[in-house]
Write a protein that holds these residues in place. Structure first.
Motif, PDB file in Angstrom:
ATOM      1  N   ARG A   4       3.936  -4.782   9.499  1.00 23.90           N
ATOM      2  CA  ARG A   4       2.850  -5.289  10.345  1.00 23.90           C
ATOM      3  C   ARG A   4       1.645  -5.580   9.454  1.00 23.90           C
ATOM      4  NH1 ARG A   4       6.448  -6.131  13.948  1.00 23.90           N
ATOM      5  NH2 ARG A   4       7.027  -4.378  15.263  1.00 23.90           N
ATOM      6  N   GLY A   5       1.073  -6.750   9.620  1.00 25.68           N
ATOM      7  CA  GLY A   5      -0.102  -7.122   8.823  1.00 25.68           C
ATOM      8  C   GLY A   5       0.240  -7.706   7.460  1.00 25.68           C
ATOM      9  N   PHE A   6       1.520  -7.901   7.183  1.00 25.20           N
ATOM     10  CA  PHE A   6       1.925  -8.367   5.852  1.00 25.20           C
ATOM     11  C   PHE A   6       1.485  -9.810   5.580  1.00 25.20           C
ATOM     12  CE2 PHE A   6       5.103  -9.971   2.770  1.00 25.20           C
ATOM     13  CZ  PHE A   6       4.795  -9.124   1.725  1.00 25.20           C
ATOM     14  N   SER A   7       1.556 -10.678   6.573  1.00 23.51           N
ATOM     15  CA  SER A   7       1.143 -12.074   6.370  1.00 23.51           C
ATOM     16  C   SER A   7      -0.334 -12.163   6.007  1.00 23.51           C
ATOM     17  CB  SER A   7       1.427 -12.917   7.619  1.00 23.51           C
ATOM     18  OG  SER A   7       2.816 -12.974   7.842  1.00 23.51           O
ATOM     19  N   LYS A   8      -1.157 -11.414   6.720  1.00 20.02           N
ATOM     20  CA  LYS A   8      -2.594 -11.408   6.420  1.00 20.02           C
ATOM     21  C   LYS A   8      -2.834 -10.832   5.027  1.00 20.02           C
ATOM     22  CE  LYS A   8      -7.056 -10.099   8.193  1.00 20.02           C
ATOM     23  NZ  LYS A   8      -7.785 -11.235   8.701  1.00 20.02           N
ATOM     24  N   MET A   9      -2.092  -9.793   4.703  1.00 21.72           N
ATOM     25  CA  MET A   9      -2.205  -9.179   3.384  1.00 21.72           C
ATOM     26  C   MET A   9      -1.869 -10.196   2.290  1.00 21.72           C
ATOM     27  SD  MET A   9      -0.113  -5.871   2.167  1.00 21.72           S
ATOM     28  CE  MET A   9       0.344  -5.671   0.498  1.00 21.72           C
ATOM     29  N   CYS A  10      -0.824 -10.977   2.497  1.00 21.71           N
ATOM     30  CA  CYS A  10      -0.423 -11.981   1.506  1.00 21.71           C
ATOM     31  C   CYS A  10      -1.504 -13.046   1.319  1.00 21.71           C
ATOM     32  CB  CYS A  10       0.886 -12.649   1.910  1.00 21.71           C
ATOM     33  SG  CYS A  10       2.309 -11.572   1.729  1.00 21.71           S
ATOM     34  N   GLU A  11      -2.144 -13.435   2.404  1.00 19.68           N
ATOM     35  CA  GLU A  11      -3.227 -14.423   2.311  1.00 19.68           C
ATOM     36  C   GLU A  11      -4.366 -13.901   1.434  1.00 19.68           C
ATOM     37  OE1 GLU A  11      -4.586 -15.418   6.231  1.00 19.68           O
ATOM     38  OE2 GLU A  11      -2.555 -15.969   6.879  1.00 19.68           O
ATOM     39  N   ILE A  12      -4.677 -12.629   1.584  1.00 20.53           N
ATOM     40  CA  ILE A  12      -5.793 -12.035   0.852  1.00 20.53           C
ATOM     41  C   ILE A  12      -5.430 -11.752  -0.598  1.00 20.53           C
ATOM     42  CG2 ILE A  12      -7.294 -10.005   0.731  1.00 20.53           C
ATOM     43  CD1 ILE A  12      -7.035  -9.896   3.826  1.00 20.53           C
ATOM     44  N   VAL A  13      -4.208 -11.298  -0.831  1.00 20.32           N
ATOM     45  CA  VAL A  13      -3.808 -10.819  -2.152  1.00 20.32           C
ATOM     46  C   VAL A  13      -3.113 -11.909  -2.984  1.00 20.32           C
ATOM     47  CG1 VAL A  13      -2.510  -8.996  -3.338  1.00 20.32           C
ATOM     48  CG2 VAL A  13      -3.529  -8.544  -1.154  1.00 20.32           C
ATOM     49  N   LYS A  14      -3.122 -13.128  -2.528  1.00 18.92           N
ATOM     50  CA  LYS A  14      -2.355 -14.167  -3.214  1.00 18.92           C
ATOM     51  C   LYS A  14      -2.723 -14.343  -4.681  1.00 18.92           C
ATOM     52  CE  LYS A  14      -5.259 -17.646  -1.111  1.00 18.92           C
ATOM     53  NZ  LYS A  14      -5.324 -18.531   0.019  1.00 18.92           N
ATOM     54  N   THR A  15      -3.872 -13.864  -5.079  1.00 20.89           N
ATOM     55  CA  THR A  15      -4.250 -13.962  -6.491  1.00 20.89           C
ATOM     56  C   THR A  15      -3.734 -12.785  -7.315  1.00 20.89           C
ATOM     57  OG1 THR A  15      -6.349 -12.838  -6.055  1.00 20.89           O
ATOM     58  CG2 THR A  15      -6.343 -15.261  -5.968  1.00 20.89           C
ATOM     59  N   ASP A  16      -3.172 -11.775  -6.664  1.00 21.78           N
ATOM     60  CA  ASP A  16      -2.654 -10.598  -7.374  1.00 21.78           C
ATOM     61  C   ASP A  16      -1.180 -10.393  -7.035  1.00 21.78           C
ATOM     62  OD1 ASP A  16      -2.306  -8.285  -8.801  1.00 21.78           O
ATOM     63  OD2 ASP A  16      -3.594  -7.045  -7.537  1.00 21.78           O
ATOM     64  N   LEU A  17      -0.361 -11.347  -7.456  1.00 23.43           N
ATOM     65  CA  LEU A  17       1.067 -11.286  -7.137  1.00 23.43           C
ATOM     66  C   LEU A  17       1.782 -10.072  -7.728  1.00 23.43           C
ATOM     67  CD1 LEU A  17       2.094 -15.040  -7.242  1.00 23.43           C
ATOM     68  CD2 LEU A  17       1.651 -13.587  -5.265  1.00 23.43           C
ATOM     69  N   PRO A  18       1.458  -9.615  -8.952  1.00 23.98           N
ATOM     70  CA  PRO A  18       2.150  -8.421  -9.452  1.00 23.98           C
ATOM     71  C   PRO A  18       1.985  -7.198  -8.535  1.00 23.98           C
ATOM     72  CG  PRO A  18       1.074  -9.535 -11.263  1.00 23.98           C
ATOM     73  CD  PRO A  18       0.616 -10.213  -9.994  1.00 23.98           C
TER      74      PRO A  18
END
Length: 161
Positions: free
Chosen positions: A53-67
């Motif tokens: 839950r909340g993973f899509s939003k997390m990906c939007e925010i963290v897209k600059t820190d893929l590792p």
């Protein structure tokens, strides 16, 4: 026991062209006079579906820190895999943050049936996920989140035969 034959199963209405020939080896089908695959055994299975839950939003925010994102996702998948394996289930599919596992009853007496094994695996997944978030959230993500993101693990189970 007869060899499994796609065309014969298709003529009996067991499979269609939509199934494809690769699905035939996994089919168990019994008529009064013939047996295909393994002998008939009506078993209950329990399926487990899970996602973050909340993973899509997390990906939007963290897209600059893929590792960090990949470390988090890898840890989550290992939690699922370990819990499913511990309770003798089979992890069938992982799609992004979604997981699908199957737990079967068996012919031999076991301590737990399929539903009980799936529930125990789900509880283990929840506990381990919560513990992992508490231990690693700051290390992985705290500096990357300008806003609050709530991450949770949703799990659904269904049993039938």
């Amino acid at each position: 026991m007869s060899e499994i034959n796609f065309e014969e199963l298709k003529s009996l209405g067991v499979v269609s062209e939509l199934h494809g020939k690769d699905v035939v080896p996994s089919i168990t089908f019994t008529t009064p006079n013939q047996s295909y695959g393994k002998p008939a055994f009506r078993e209950n299975i329990t399926v487990l579906f899970g996602d973050l839950r909340g993973f899509s939003k997390m990906c939007e925010i963290v897209k600059t820190d893929l590792p960090s994102l990949f470390k988090f996702l890898s840890e989550y998948i290992m939690i699922v895999k370990n819990a499913v394996n511990q309770y003798k289930g089979e992890l069938m599919n992982v799609m992004g943050d979604g997981v699908f596992a199957i737990f079967e009853d068996s012919e031999s007496p076991e301590k737990y049936n399929s539903a009980q094994k799936a529930v125990l695996a789900a509880i283990k997944m929840q506990k381990e996920f919560t513990k992992t978030i508490e231990q690693h959230w700051q290390e992985w993500f705290e500096e990357n989140f300008p806003e609050t993101v709530h991450i949770g693990l949703g799990i659904g189970l269904n049993t039938g035969g």
